[in-house]
Design an enzyme around this catalytic site. Structure first.
Site, PDB file in Angstrom:
ATOM      1  NE  ARG A 179      -6.364  -5.753  -2.522  1.00  0.00           N
ATOM      2  CZ  ARG A 179      -6.514  -7.291  -2.488  1.00  0.00           C
ATOM      3  NH1 ARG A 179      -7.086  -7.885  -3.180  1.00  0.00           N
ATOM      4  NH2 ARG A 179      -5.755  -7.561  -1.440  1.00  0.00           N
ATOM      5  CG  ASP A 461      -5.217 -12.219   2.725  1.00  0.00           C
ATOM      6  OD1 ASP A 461      -5.915 -13.025   2.818  1.00  0.00           O
ATOM      7  OD2 ASP A 461      -4.712 -11.498   1.719  1.00  0.00           O
TER       8      ASP A 461
HETATM    9  C1  LIG Z   1      -5.494 -13.068  -0.964  1.00  0.00           C
HETATM   10  C2  LIG Z   1      -4.950 -11.532  -1.132  1.00  0.00           C
HETATM   11  O1  LIG Z   1      -5.396 -10.480  -1.318  1.00  0.00           O
HETATM   12  S1  LIG Z   1      -3.268 -11.586  -1.255  1.00  0.00           S
HETATM   13  C3  LIG Z   1      -2.725  -9.894  -1.249  1.00  0.00           C
HETATM   14  C4  LIG Z   1      -2.868  -9.523   0.063  1.00  0.00           C
HETATM   15  N1  LIG Z   1      -1.769 -10.026   0.835  1.00  0.00           N
HETATM   16  C5  LIG Z   1      -0.651  -9.532   1.082  1.00  0.00           C
HETATM   17  O2  LIG Z   1      -0.235  -8.484   0.338  1.00  0.00           O
HETATM   18  C6  LIG Z   1       0.500 -10.091   2.090  1.00  0.00           C
HETATM   19  C7  LIG Z   1       1.667  -9.370   1.939  1.00  0.00           C
HETATM   20  N2  LIG Z   1       2.661 -10.021   2.835  1.00  0.00           N
HETATM   21  C8  LIG Z   1       2.771  -9.686   4.097  1.00  0.00           C
HETATM   22  O3  LIG Z   1       2.013  -8.790   4.690  1.00  0.00           O
HETATM   23  C9  LIG Z   1       3.840 -10.442   4.788  1.00  0.00           C
HETATM   24  O4  LIG Z   1       5.066 -10.751   3.979  1.00  0.00           O
HETATM   25  C10 LIG Z   1       3.616 -11.480   5.958  1.00  0.00           C
HETATM   26  C11 LIG Z   1       2.589 -11.096   6.824  1.00  0.00           C
HETATM   27  C12 LIG Z   1       3.056 -12.580   5.138  1.00  0.00           C
HETATM   28  C13 LIG Z   1       4.844 -11.983   6.380  1.00  0.00           C
HETATM   29  O5  LIG Z   1       5.394 -10.964   7.213  1.00  0.00           O
HETATM   30  P1  LIG Z   1       6.720 -11.211   8.117  1.00  0.00           P
HETATM   31  O6  LIG Z   1       6.872 -12.666   8.602  1.00  0.00           O
HETATM   32  O7  LIG Z   1       6.834 -10.236   8.894  1.00  0.00           O
HETATM   33  O8  LIG Z   1       7.704 -11.049   7.071  1.00  0.00           O
HETATM   34  P2  LIG Z   1       9.221 -11.127   7.356  1.00  0.00           P
HETATM   35  O9  LIG Z   1       9.506 -11.034   8.653  1.00  0.00           O
HETATM   36  O10 LIG Z   1      10.019 -12.400   6.652  1.00  0.00           O
HETATM   37  O11 LIG Z   1       9.980  -9.740   6.569  1.00  0.00           O
HETATM   38  C14 LIG Z   1      11.217  -9.504   6.113  1.00  0.00           C
HETATM   39  C15 LIG Z   1      11.353  -8.071   5.685  1.00  0.00           C
HETATM   40  O12 LIG Z   1      10.426  -8.036   4.540  1.00  0.00           O
HETATM   41  C16 LIG Z   1       9.581  -7.242   4.411  1.00  0.00           C
HETATM   42  N3  LIG Z   1       8.236  -7.428   4.079  1.00  0.00           N
HETATM   43  C17 LIG Z   1       7.589  -8.899   4.184  1.00  0.00           C
HETATM   44  N4  LIG Z   1       6.511  -8.712   3.297  1.00  0.00           N
HETATM   45  C18 LIG Z   1       6.521  -7.729   2.646  1.00  0.00           C
HETATM   46  C19 LIG Z   1       5.819  -7.157   1.405  1.00  0.00           C
HETATM   47  N5  LIG Z   1       4.681  -8.027   1.220  1.00  0.00           N
HETATM   48  N6  LIG Z   1       5.842  -6.105   1.188  1.00  0.00           N
HETATM   49  C20 LIG Z   1       7.047  -5.409   1.563  1.00  0.00           C
HETATM   50  N7  LIG Z   1       8.061  -5.657   2.558  1.00  0.00           N
HETATM   51  C21 LIG Z   1       7.482  -6.983   2.992  1.00  0.00           C
HETATM   52  C22 LIG Z   1       9.403  -6.949   6.161  1.00  0.00           C
HETATM   53  O13 LIG Z   1       8.761  -5.545   6.222  1.00  0.00           O
HETATM   54  C23 LIG Z   1      10.717  -7.034   6.659  1.00  0.00           C
HETATM   55  O14 LIG Z   1      11.463  -6.211   6.155  1.00  0.00           O
HETATM   56  P3  LIG Z   1      12.846  -5.483   7.312  1.00  0.00           P
HETATM   57  O15 LIG Z   1      13.530  -6.842   7.136  1.00  0.00           O
HETATM   58  O16 LIG Z   1      13.258  -4.330   6.480  1.00  0.00           O
HETATM   59  O17 LIG Z   1      12.355  -5.258   8.501  1.00  0.00           O
HETATM   60  O1  LIG Z   2      -7.382 -10.623  -3.415  1.00  0.00           O
HETATM   61  C1  LIG Z   2      -6.803 -11.911  -3.907  1.00  0.00           C
HETATM   62  C2  LIG Z   2      -7.238 -13.078  -3.249  1.00  0.00           C
HETATM   63  O2  LIG Z   2      -6.875 -14.168  -3.878  1.00  0.00           O
HETATM   64  O3  LIG Z   2      -8.481 -12.844  -2.714  1.00  0.00           O
HETATM   65 MG   LIG Z   3      -9.161 -10.782  -2.420  1.00  0.00          MG
END
Ligand SMILES: CC(=O)SCCNC(=O)CCNC(=O)[C@H](O)C(C)(C)COP(=O)(O)OP(=O)(O)OC[C@H]1O[C@@H](n2cnc3c(N)ncnc32)[C@H](O)[C@@H]1OP(=O)(O)O
Ligand SMILES: O=CC(=O)O
Ligand SMILES: [Mg+2]
Length: 559
Positions: A179, A461
């Site tokens: 994206r 986010d």
């Molecule tokens: C509105 C929108 O656009 S939604 C789409 C955009 N938003 C996203 O993509 C959010 C993605 N998610 C994240 O960034 C994270 O999950 C968060 C920030 C919400 C939470 O993060 P944390 O609290 O640090 O997660 P947590 O400590 O439970 O992580 C555990 C493990 O999972 C991994 N992990 C957590 N989320 C993700 C993910 N989305 N992708 C890959 N790995 C992940 C961490 O890197 C960690 O790895 P490790 O054990 O090897 O060190």
């Molecule tokens: O990108 C996704 C959203 O919910 O915003």
């Molecule tokens: Mg969005």
């Protein structure tokens, strides 16, 4: 810095010799950035910018003009001029095998360890994000390109020295979608002909140029695949389509190899879904319900309408009529045109230290995904690897085939009134407090380079933070009356907000601890958040203002 010029097959120690005329890289260089800034790649990106910059400017101008009409009292609606497209019998190109089954897509920023974890987590797809979940620092953007290139080539590894752990790819991994940033964001660290480059074209351009060949070789001749964010009108989709045509032509890639899924995440765009698919019909991979930006956009679009104040953010869930109508219309539209209708993101994430709360969060995610699959969505998003098995199970149990494009939802009859119906609920002082606490902490994280964070057990986010900002702005602007509380009829004023902000900063300091508070950018974030919430005219995007705080030019930058 040494830059390699692949066309001459010679190594040059003089950067100017390898950078095409008119291109200026103002961000600090790291030796590994050479992999991205090859002469050919820079030429490709510069050409994209030169060809499409005028159209991007036109799009943004049209957005301004349209918003002025909304501010003057107009409401979004279906365009009579494009009725023939909405009612015509046409379909998009059919989905290639590589993306026929997209039941669970994990999302996350283009961060090295997260990319490996996401690709390994068992999801069908991974959306690698330069957008809502990434703070677009120079380092994040260019490291992100390196990480994606290594991921596509399957050479990506990551050493966590503190934990003595090496990360590498499993033999079976998710397929990658990327994206790029929305059309509104510039990339100030790269100038083309004296103007900052367009963020979207930088993200798309470098990724496509470096990866199209390897990606297509691994995905049956198709790809790369993209998510296209924050569009407001089909003319914007037409620009993406032209960018795809151009990229395919220049790189000798067959027409229709690239596929893009458009996020329907602005209120104006929901009235343009057929038109958007039509513009992209050879390159479309369907639409997605970007619910968080959609709620943000709903408030932003009707910002001049004092009768349209939303209830507290936590009450604006997907079962509210306007959101249910939007998702159903999206499914009907996509399936009529033969492409995927993707669901969105539930904000709950695993809660490590409280099993009961964790179970409750999982139950909410499960209910959300069940609603999506039963409505006819072909797949959905997961925010965290820990949620992937649960989401997979819901889709596996309720979607026996690779997708449900055959579910036409001809029963759906959504009108303008349905899409514009105000959500029901209350506005409370606690809602104002929570918006403030979340907005400040998110901005503080964003300004230190982190674009998605866990706050109060939810994923936050850029899109969710925007809701907090515009909701506060709306309540302050129209002196919203708060429900409940000790003082009945209390109104939101600038003075009340200033008090709330002060008190919430004290609470944040207590929660994160004095050391983290002192070393973080909380005060700066509070100042910026307050400015945004009390601005006489609502700013289009929080991140446009905040971006100034993360730009870092190299002291030695030269033409
Ligand atoms: C509105 C929108 O656009 S939604 C789409 C955009 N938003 C996203 O993509 C959010 C993605 N998610 C994240 O960034 C994270 O999950 C968060 C920030 C919400 C939470 O993060 P944390 O609290 O640090 O997660 P947590 O400590 O439970 O992580 C555990 C493990 O999972 C991994 N992990 C957590 N989320 C993700 C993910 N989305 N992708 C890959 N790995 C992940 C961490 O890197 C960690 O790895 P490790 O054990 O090897 O060190
Ligand atoms: O990108 C996704 C959203 O919910 O915003
Ligand atoms: Mg969005």
């Amino acid at each position: 810095m040494e830059i390699y010029n692949p066309s001459s097959q010679k190594r040059s120690r003089n950067p100017e010799m390898s950078i095409p005329a008119g291109v200026r890289i103002r961000g600090p260089m790291r030796p590994e950035f050479e992999k991205i800034f090859t002469r050919d790649a820079l030429e490709f990106v510069a050409e994209l910018e030169r060809k499409f910059r005028p159209r991007v400017k036109y799009i943004l101008k049209c957005r301004e003009e349209q918003q002025a009409r909304y501010d003057a009292g107009e409401l979004p609606s279906f365009d009579p001029a494009t009725k023939a497209i909405r009612e015509g019998e046409w379909t998009c190109s059919s989905p290639p095998a590589a993306i026929a089954d997209r039941r669970v897509e994990i999302t996350g920023p283009v961060e090295r360890k997260m990319i490996i974890n996401a690709l390994n987590c068992g999801a069908k797809m991974f959306m690698a994000d330069f957008e809502d979940s990434l703070a677009p620092t120079w380092d994040n953007i260019i490291s992100g390109q390196i990480n994606l290139r290594d991921a596509v080539n399957r050479t990506i590894t990551y050493e966590d020295k503190a934990r003595n752990k090496t990360y590498k790819l499993n033999s079976k991994t998710a397929a990658l979608l990327v994206r790029p940033r929305g059309w509104h964001l510039q990339e100030s660290h790269i100038e083309i002909d004296g103007e900052p480059a367009t963020g979207a074209l930088i993200d798309f351009g470098f990724y496509f140029f470096h990866n199209h060949a390897s990606y297509r070789a691994k995905h049956g001749g198709y790809g790369p695949f993209f998510y296209l964010p924050k569009m407001q009108h089909s003319r914007e989709a037409a620009v993406w389509n032209a960018v795809f045509d151009h990229a395919e032509d220049v790189c000798g890639v067959p027409r229709g190899s690239i596929r893009g899924t458009v996020l329907i995440e602005t209120l104006p765009a929901v009235f343009q879904m057929h038109e958007i698919l039509y513009e992209l019909r050879e390159h479309s991979a369907g639409l997605n319900c970007g619910r968080w930006d959609y709620i943000f956009s709903f408030i932003k679009t009707v910002r001049a309408h004092p009768d349209r104040l939303l209830p507290d953010r936590v009450q604006v869930g997907m079962t509210q009529h306007f959101l249910k109508s939007y998702t159903e219309l999206l499914i009907q539209t996509c399936h009529k045109r033969g492409v995927h209708a993707m669901g969105g993101m539930a904000a709950q994430i695993p809660i490590k230290d409280n099993p009961a709360a964790n179970e409750a969060a999982a139950a909410l995610v499960k209910a959300d995904k069940l609603r999506e699959v039963l409505a006819g969505h072909d797949g959905t998003w997961a925010a965290h690897p820990g949620l992937v098995p649960l989401v997979l199970e819901v889709f596996d149990q309720n979607m026996p085939k690779a997708n449900q494009l055959h579910v036409k939802r001809e029963d759906v009859n959504v009108t303008c009134a349905d899409l514009l119906q105000m959500p029901k609920g209350t506005r409370t002082l606690e809602g104002l407090r929570l918006n403030t606490r979340v907005g400040v902490q998110y901005l503080a994280a964003w300004m230190t380079g982190t674009g998605s964070v866990p706050l109060y057990n939810l994923m936050e986010d850029a899109a969710t933070a925007e809701i907090s900002r515009v909701q506060n702005w709306q309540q302050i602007k129209y002196n919203a009356v708060l429900d409940g509380g000790l003082v009945p009829g209390m109104r939101v004023t600038k003075e009340l907000f200033a008090r709330v902000l002060d008190e919430e900063l004290v609470r944040i300091e207590k929660e994160v601890g004095p050391a983290k508070f002192a070393n973080g950018r909380y005060q700066e974030a509070a100042k910026l958040f307050a400015k945004q919430c009390t601005a006489p005219v609502l700013d289009d995007f929080l991140t446009l203002d905040a971006y100034r705080n993360i730009v870092t030019f190299a002291p030695t930058a030269r033409m």
